[in-house]
Design an enzyme around this catalytic site. Structure first.
Site, PDB file in Angstrom:
ATOM      1  N   CYS A 168       4.615   3.695 -40.635  1.00 15.91           N
ATOM      2  CA  CYS A 168       5.279   3.597 -42.008  1.00 15.91           C
ATOM      3  C   CYS A 168       3.989   3.724 -43.012  1.00 15.91           C
ATOM      4  O   CYS A 168       3.357   2.817 -43.333  1.00 15.91           O
ATOM      5  CB  CYS A 168       5.768   2.245 -42.241  1.00 15.91           C
ATOM      6  SG  CYS A 168       6.604   2.582 -43.944  1.00 15.91           S
ATOM      7  N   CYS A 171       4.282   1.965 -46.311  1.00 16.31           N
ATOM      8  CA  CYS A 171       3.957   0.581 -46.184  1.00 16.31           C
ATOM      9  C   CYS A 171       2.466   0.247 -46.229  1.00 16.31           C
ATOM     10  O   CYS A 171       2.067  -0.667 -46.588  1.00 16.31           O
ATOM     11  CB  CYS A 171       4.666   0.021 -45.036  1.00 16.31           C
ATOM     12  SG  CYS A 171       6.438   0.362 -44.647  1.00 16.31           S
ATOM     13  N   ASP A 172       1.887   0.843 -45.267  1.00 17.21           N
ATOM     14  CA  ASP A 172       0.518   0.600 -44.596  1.00 17.21           C
ATOM     15  C   ASP A 172      -0.757   1.510 -45.303  1.00 17.21           C
ATOM     16  O   ASP A 172      -1.835   0.973 -45.223  1.00 17.21           O
ATOM     17  CB  ASP A 172       0.575   0.479 -43.289  1.00 17.21           C
ATOM     18  CG  ASP A 172       1.487  -0.568 -42.548  1.00 17.21           C
ATOM     19  OD1 ASP A 172       1.912  -1.390 -43.385  1.00 17.21           O
ATOM     20  OD2 ASP A 172       2.063  -0.108 -41.690  1.00 17.21           O
TER      21      ASP A 172
END
Ligand code: NAP
Length: 349
Positions: A168, A171-172
């Protein structure tokens, strides 16, 4: 006993549905999934995909800041102690999920830590079989079992998950470990292009590794990737090995060729998998309409109705497109409202 509402799942969709249902006096029962080796391997443990991530910067309401006092006050001491301590400078995925779970429980939601392994929607009340062998009956059901990111299945990939390997980018991607360093995105679909483009904000260079010589991504997305000077597409390549060490995490990848060229090593600080997702719907086969990709099919626009009256779906299990915590939570709210209205119409609530 016949339950009014059973919710299957334990991500943002399931807990939001539970919060709304509990406040509507539906006395919901949540099956949050079993803590088992099989679920760990599949990436479908309780608390869903967010529990596998680190900081969450795009869930509204949680700007960066020291949340430790708040988390300590909101959660049971043993739950707080189990959280990653880097959550003190903003919210982490695991902490956000524990907060949602706690919020649902605060309104009286009952939680069973088992999977639902089979359902019978041909009879009403619906029958649900749990992984502990017990059978449950419900007037209405919300399916919120989510999806799991596909991984390549390499042992080195498993070793470096959350230490440079991620499924992701949104997300990261902004984590310090990727800043001004080269990274690789694996896949050739719209997600791969979107993630690669997003990563160009932080990384010094983004390699897209695709196993063929043509992208699957839509034309406009593909053109965007090719026009971006920070993105280099490596055609006809697959990941043979993720390279790294205990200290730094990922340091590179070894790429094999699909057209007979020699393998090459590439220096990268991160590997982002964008090779699709698999919805957790195996237990629904033959019981409810699924799309050709296995997602639960919605039968009415802007409603969470499924092909079975009284069965609703929310979150990634029915959403191949958005797949965000906030959209899943929104769908969970909608499913609880749809279920409540349906039960009221039927005179059961
Ligand atoms: P996808 O379209 O299924 O693409 C998956 C990609 O991963 C394909 O290029 C595939 O290669 C590759 N792949 C699959 N398994 C692999 C493996 N084991 N090793 C190496 N490569 C592998 O999935 P997606 O990109 O996540 O998109 C899902 C859906 O969401 C699509 O409908 C997409 O249009 C939509 N979406 C839209 C947007 C947008 O419009 N902004 C953004 C993201 C996603 P092959 O091509 O060779 O099969």
């Amino acid at each position: 006993m016949v339950e009014k509402l059973i919710i299957i799942g334990s991500g943002p969709a399931a807990w939001t549905a539970a919060i709304y249902a509990a406040r509507a006096a539906l006395n919901p029962l949540v099956f949050e999934g079993a803590i088992s080796e099989t679920n760990a391997q599949k990436g479908s443990l309780p608390l869903g995909q967010l529990a596998l991530t680190t900081e969450i910067e795009n869930y509204p309401g949680f700007p960066r800041g020291d949340l430790s006092q708040y988390l300590r006050s909101a959660l049971a001491p043993e739950v707080y102690a189990s959280l990653p301590q880097d959550g003190q400078q903003g919210i982490t995925g695991p902490a956000l999920m524990e907060l949602m779970r706690q919020q649902a429980k605060n309104f009286g939601t009952r939680v069973i830590t088992e999977d639902i392994v089979a359902v019978d929607f041909s009879q009403h009340p619906f029958v649900l079989h749990a992984s502990d062998g017990q059978q449950y009956q419900a007037l209405a059901v919300i399916i919120a079992t989510g999806a799991r990111a596909n991984y390549l299945g390499l042992p080195s990939e498993e070793k470096f998950k959350n230490r440079g390997v991620s499924a992701c980018a949104i997300c990261d991607g902004a984590l310090p470990r990727f800043r001004n360093r080269p990274v690789a995105v694996i896949g050739g679909g719209d997600s791969a292009v979107e993630e690669a483009t997003y990563l160009t904000r932080f990384a010094s260079k983004v390699y897209m590794v695709h196993r063929r010589d043509k992208l699957r991504a839509s034309r406009i997305m593909a053109a965007r990737a090719m026009a971006n000077p920070k993105i280099e597409i490596l055609w006809n390549r697959v990941v043979e090995e993720i390279l790294g060490n205990d200290e730094q995490g990922v340091t590179g990848i070894r790429l094999a060729s699909t057209v007979g060229e020699p393998s090459v090593d590439l220096e990268v600080a991160g590997v982002f998998l964008a090779i699709g997702h698999t919805p957790n719907t195996a237990f629904l086969q033959g019981q409810i309409e699924l799309t050709e990709d296995g997602y639960v099919r919605y039968v009415k626009p802007f409603r969470t109705y499924t092909s079975v009256e009284g069965v609703f779906a929310a979150g990634d299990v029915a959403d191949k497109n958005y797949r965000q915590a906030v959209t899943a939570a929104g769908l969970g709210c909608m499913a609880a409202l749809d279920a409540e209205r349906w039960l009221t119409e039927k005179g059961w609530h």
